[in-house]
Scaffold this motif. Sequence first.
Motif, short mmCIF file in Angstrom:
data_model
loop_
_atom_site.label_atom_id
_atom_site.label_comp_id
_atom_site.label_asym_id
_atom_site.label_seq_id
_atom_site.Cartn_x
_atom_site.Cartn_y
_atom_site.Cartn_z
N THR A 79 75.12 125.09 135.61
CA THR A 79 76.36 125.25 135.01
C THR A 79 77.27 125.39 136.76
O THR A 79 76.52 125.39 137.75
CB THR A 79 77.27 126.15 134.51
OG1 THR A 79 77.08 127.05 133.77
CG2 THR A 79 78.48 127.24 135.18
N ALA A 80 78.38 124.24 136.90
CA ALA A 80 79.26 123.35 138.20
C ALA A 80 77.99 124.36 139.69
O ALA A 80 77.63 125.05 140.35
CB ALA A 80 79.98 125.07 138.30
N PRO A 81 76.28 123.04 139.43
CA PRO A 81 75.42 122.35 140.04
C PRO A 81 76.26 122.29 141.76
O PRO A 81 77.82 121.77 141.73
CB PRO A 81 74.97 121.60 140.09
CG PRO A 81 76.21 120.73 138.81
CD PRO A 81 76.66 121.74 138.04
N LYS A 82 75.56 123.08 142.44
CA LYS A 82 75.53 122.52 144.24
C LYS A 82 74.66 121.49 144.60
O LYS A 82 73.88 121.50 143.90
CB LYS A 82 75.73 123.92 144.69
CG LYS A 82 76.34 124.85 144.16
CD LYS A 82 77.21 126.08 145.09
CE LYS A 82 78.17 126.93 144.65
NZ LYS A 82 78.48 127.91 145.23
N LEU A 108 60.34 129.40 137.71
CA LEU A 108 62.47 130.25 137.18
C LEU A 108 62.38 130.60 136.16
O LEU A 108 62.52 132.15 136.51
CB LEU A 108 63.13 128.87 137.28
CG LEU A 108 63.34 127.65 137.73
CD1 LEU A 108 63.97 126.58 137.60
CD2 LEU A 108 63.98 128.29 139.37
N PHE A 109 62.08 130.91 134.85
CA PHE A 109 62.01 132.13 133.84
C PHE A 109 60.31 131.00 132.76
O PHE A 109 59.61 130.25 132.44
CB PHE A 109 62.93 130.99 133.18
CG PHE A 109 64.09 131.06 133.96
CD1 PHE A 109 64.45 130.11 133.69
CD2 PHE A 109 64.48 131.85 134.08
CE1 PHE A 109 66.29 129.66 134.63
CE2 PHE A 109 66.39 132.35 134.22
CZ PHE A 109 66.82 130.64 134.65
N THR A 110 60.38 132.49 132.32
CA THR A 110 59.42 132.25 131.16
C THR A 110 60.19 133.00 129.50
O THR A 110 61.14 133.84 129.67
CB THR A 110 58.00 133.13 131.55
OG1 THR A 110 57.69 133.05 132.06
CG2 THR A 110 56.72 132.30 129.92
N GLU A 167 68.56 133.55 132.90
CA GLU A 167 69.59 133.24 133.24
C GLU A 167 69.56 133.30 135.61
O GLU A 167 68.42 135.13 135.25
CB GLU A 167 71.20 133.87 133.24
CG GLU A 167 72.12 133.51 131.96
CD GLU A 167 73.50 133.54 131.99
OE1 GLU A 167 73.48 134.33 130.74
OE2 GLU A 167 74.42 133.31 132.70
N LYS A 168 69.97 132.74 135.81
CA LYS A 168 68.88 133.00 137.13
C LYS A 168 70.43 131.85 137.85
O LYS A 168 70.34 130.33 137.56
CB LYS A 168 67.84 132.73 137.75
CG LYS A 168 67.57 132.21 139.23
CD LYS A 168 65.87 132.59 139.32
CE LYS A 168 65.53 132.50 141.05
NZ LYS A 168 64.51 132.61 141.24
N GLU A 169 71.74 132.28 138.35
CA GLU A 169 72.10 132.07 139.55
C GLU A 169 72.98 131.31 138.44
O GLU A 169 73.65 131.18 137.36
CB GLU A 169 71.32 131.99 140.18
CG GLU A 169 70.99 132.40 141.48
CD GLU A 169 70.80 131.47 142.51
OE1 GLU A 169 70.06 132.41 143.67
OE2 GLU A 169 70.68 130.80 143.17
#
Lengths: 110, 114
Positions: free
Chosen positions: A76-79, A47-49, A58-60
Amino acid sequence: EDQVTQSPEALRLQEGESSSLNCSYTVSGLRGLFWYRQDPGKGPEFLFTLYSAGEEKEKERLKATLTKKESFLHITAPKPEDSATYLCAAYSGGYQKVTFGTGTKLQVIP
Amino acid sequence: DAGITQSPRHKVTETGTPVTLRCHQTENHRYMYWYRQDPGHGLRLIHYSYGVKDTDKGEVSDGYSVSRSKTEDFLLTLESATSSQTSVYFCAISESRQDGEKLFFGSGTQLSVL
């Protein structure tokens, strides 16, 4: 000895209910911190470093932040499709010195 | 996915038998790693390679050996499998790019030693 501790071990959220996952680390000479997503039966997905305190990525619906002792993964606002185990890992020196946490298992309920 | 393929995906074997797991990569990465993942533990490094025929031990190397005769292939061998080596094994490669440093993993091999 380098240590990485993730909390909580498991988290259950309603769809749309934002929250944060914590990754505390004790690493001499932190060079970077990784975040991964892992689905059952699959390998960790990068995902990230993050490299320095104050940095954010950030990603989505995901945002990762870093302080001198912790990293947070804000969702944020998970699905429901965000349901997975999230791993963090801190490294110093070369990649042979990567220390992984045991993960937070996230379940998002529709 | 960084072009990493692990084989086999699943393996069941008996105690005392030799087992070899294969990691194949298609993008000419110099560094390759073998990790194991067990419940209650984070991913732990077994061995890593920094070039053809250049390998070194990781945190949990006892009972494992590795070989890298070609850039694209990194083999993990359990000379005489034990039940404590029942685990999920992941191969990884590292990249340092303009957009940062990354560690990518393969899909894993589920190994059961009976």
